[in-house]
Design a protein around this motif. Sequence first.
Motif, mmCIF file in Angstrom:
data_model
loop_
_atom_site.group_PDB
_atom_site.id
_atom_site.type_symbol
_atom_site.label_atom_id
_atom_site.label_comp_id
_atom_site.label_asym_id
_atom_site.label_seq_id
_atom_site.Cartn_x
_atom_site.Cartn_y
_atom_site.Cartn_z
ATOM 1 N N PRO A 65 13.922 13.377 11.247
ATOM 2 C CA PRO A 65 13.359 14.341 10.446
ATOM 3 C C PRO A 65 12.422 15.335 11.500
ATOM 4 O O PRO A 65 11.682 14.591 12.250
ATOM 5 C CB PRO A 65 12.496 13.698 9.602
ATOM 6 N N LEU B 285 16.053 17.521 6.179
ATOM 7 C CA LEU B 285 14.918 17.457 5.055
ATOM 8 C C LEU B 285 15.712 17.492 3.817
ATOM 9 O O LEU B 285 15.035 16.936 2.843
ATOM 10 C CB LEU B 285 13.944 18.444 5.402
ATOM 11 N N ARG C 79 17.587 14.143 3.383
ATOM 12 C CA ARG C 79 16.722 13.024 2.792
ATOM 13 C C ARG C 79 16.510 12.849 1.311
ATOM 14 O O ARG C 79 16.635 11.974 0.645
ATOM 15 C CB ARG C 79 15.322 12.996 3.588
ATOM 16 N N LEU D 189 20.165 12.308 -0.269
ATOM 17 C CA LEU D 189 20.718 10.919 -0.291
ATOM 18 C C LEU D 189 19.876 9.776 -1.028
ATOM 19 O O LEU D 189 20.233 8.758 -1.248
ATOM 20 C CB LEU D 189 21.007 10.645 1.239
ATOM 21 N N VAL E 139 20.800 4.715 4.854
ATOM 22 C CA VAL E 139 20.620 5.822 5.795
ATOM 23 C C VAL E 139 19.463 5.750 6.941
ATOM 24 O O VAL E 139 18.472 5.129 6.806
ATOM 25 C CB VAL E 139 19.908 7.109 4.949
ATOM 26 N N TRP F 214 17.983 7.264 10.755
ATOM 27 C CA TRP F 214 17.717 8.356 11.603
ATOM 28 C C TRP F 214 17.983 7.755 12.986
ATOM 29 O O TRP F 214 17.213 7.032 13.425
ATOM 30 C CB TRP F 214 16.382 9.052 11.497
#
Lengths: 138, 288
Positions: A68, A78, A81, A84, A103, A105
């Motif tokens: 993010p 964003l 997020r 999901l 999920v 990052w």
Amino acid sequence: MSFEPKILGIACNWCTYTGADLAGTTRLQYPQNLRVVRVMCSSRINPSFIFRAFQLGADGVLIGGCHPGDCHYNTGNLYARRRLAVTKKILEFSGLEPGRFRVEWISASEGNKFAEVVTEFTAQIKSLGPQTKFKISQ
Amino acid sequence: MTISFKQIEEKLKTEAKRLLESGQASVVLAYGKGYDEKHPMPYVARNPSDVANIVFNEYCNYNMARYLVRYPAGTKIAVAVKAADSRAVIQLIQEEKVKREDLVLLGIPVYGMKNPKTQEIIDGKTTGGLYNPVLYDILLGDEVHGQAIQSPYDVLAAYELMDKEARFAFWKKEFDKCIRCYACRKACPMCYCDPCFIDQNKPKWGDKSPQSHGNLMYHLTRFHHLAGRCIDCGECSRACPVDIPLYLFHKKVAKECEEMFGQAAGMSIEDKPALVNFRVDDSDKILE
Ligand code: SF4
Ligand code: SF4
Ligand code: FES
């Protein structure tokens, strides 16, 4: 024969997919259960892709995007997020094992993290066993 | 205190007549007679003389906000709204589907509405525990006070306690009943997409025949598309001919959204819909 799960990975072009490339070029070992589909941004992922993947027999779905703040379209992840997070809750309330969806990052420089996540997630899916709830029976 | 449905009906007629006569509204969305008392119908009054056909009783559950998007932009519309219906209007304003200045909201403060199929009182179970409209121009009666306000999420407790196997079995059994008549989406004020994703052929998201997998795809995606938007009117569930308790799933998603994003759907025209918005400091915890 031991259970070899099929895991769908959906990775954004700019970070996670590049991170996966890096894992490859640095010759990191990770399980081959993941099939990666590249999208331009994590916000490109329609939640129905995920439902559909489980219907078509995926045992797990792993989504990868930029951290993010680092999305190459500034704000894509964003939105993703929030979206999901809802997908996860819906899967959970419908009775699917929550551990089958994840999920993460992962940036372009985090080849290590990519390999670690895939290894760990694959182990987790193995312990959950085959996904039968959503799978369309032939 | 009891609600006088007759009084609300009279006020509704008076206001509808006044608005149509003065030209402040060219249509009034309200309720009309059906084949019997228990089955009133959505009704659109266009002329002052139509107003005599308007009725209101405890079975007027329809969410008339459903019909707003059918009129060309700029049409002046007066619409009768109960508590949940007013939230639908707010949500539609947030989504830029209708303009506040084109609407006259005839607020109906009411409790004791009944499901005509089961005779059950529906307040609190499906109408978000609210009795007074959140937004209105004219209130047709006094605000309702002193009714026990239930949490709209209380009914979820039993389902949240189920383990995932039981929950999966429960929903599978329910979704398998679905005959894909799409009454749920027709009744829903927030289902205005044309075409609906399930009617698309390219890509074809799910099977259109009423079989388990297509049903699952239709419903899970519909729940997702209504996340942060469903205003808990319960009309989808009441419209369903096979009584699938869709409202439970919608409520669960609404509850999660409220917890994660700190906002309930359709409560303020200043809000942005939660899923077309973000905060930079949204926590990654929501993904766990
Ligand atoms: S999903 Fe059902 S309860 Fe929610 S707004 Fe639509 S009709 Fe009302
Ligand atoms: S109203 Fe009921 S039967 Fe008809 S499509 Fe919706 S859930 Fe299925
Ligand atoms: S480009 Fe990677 S998440 Fe948006």
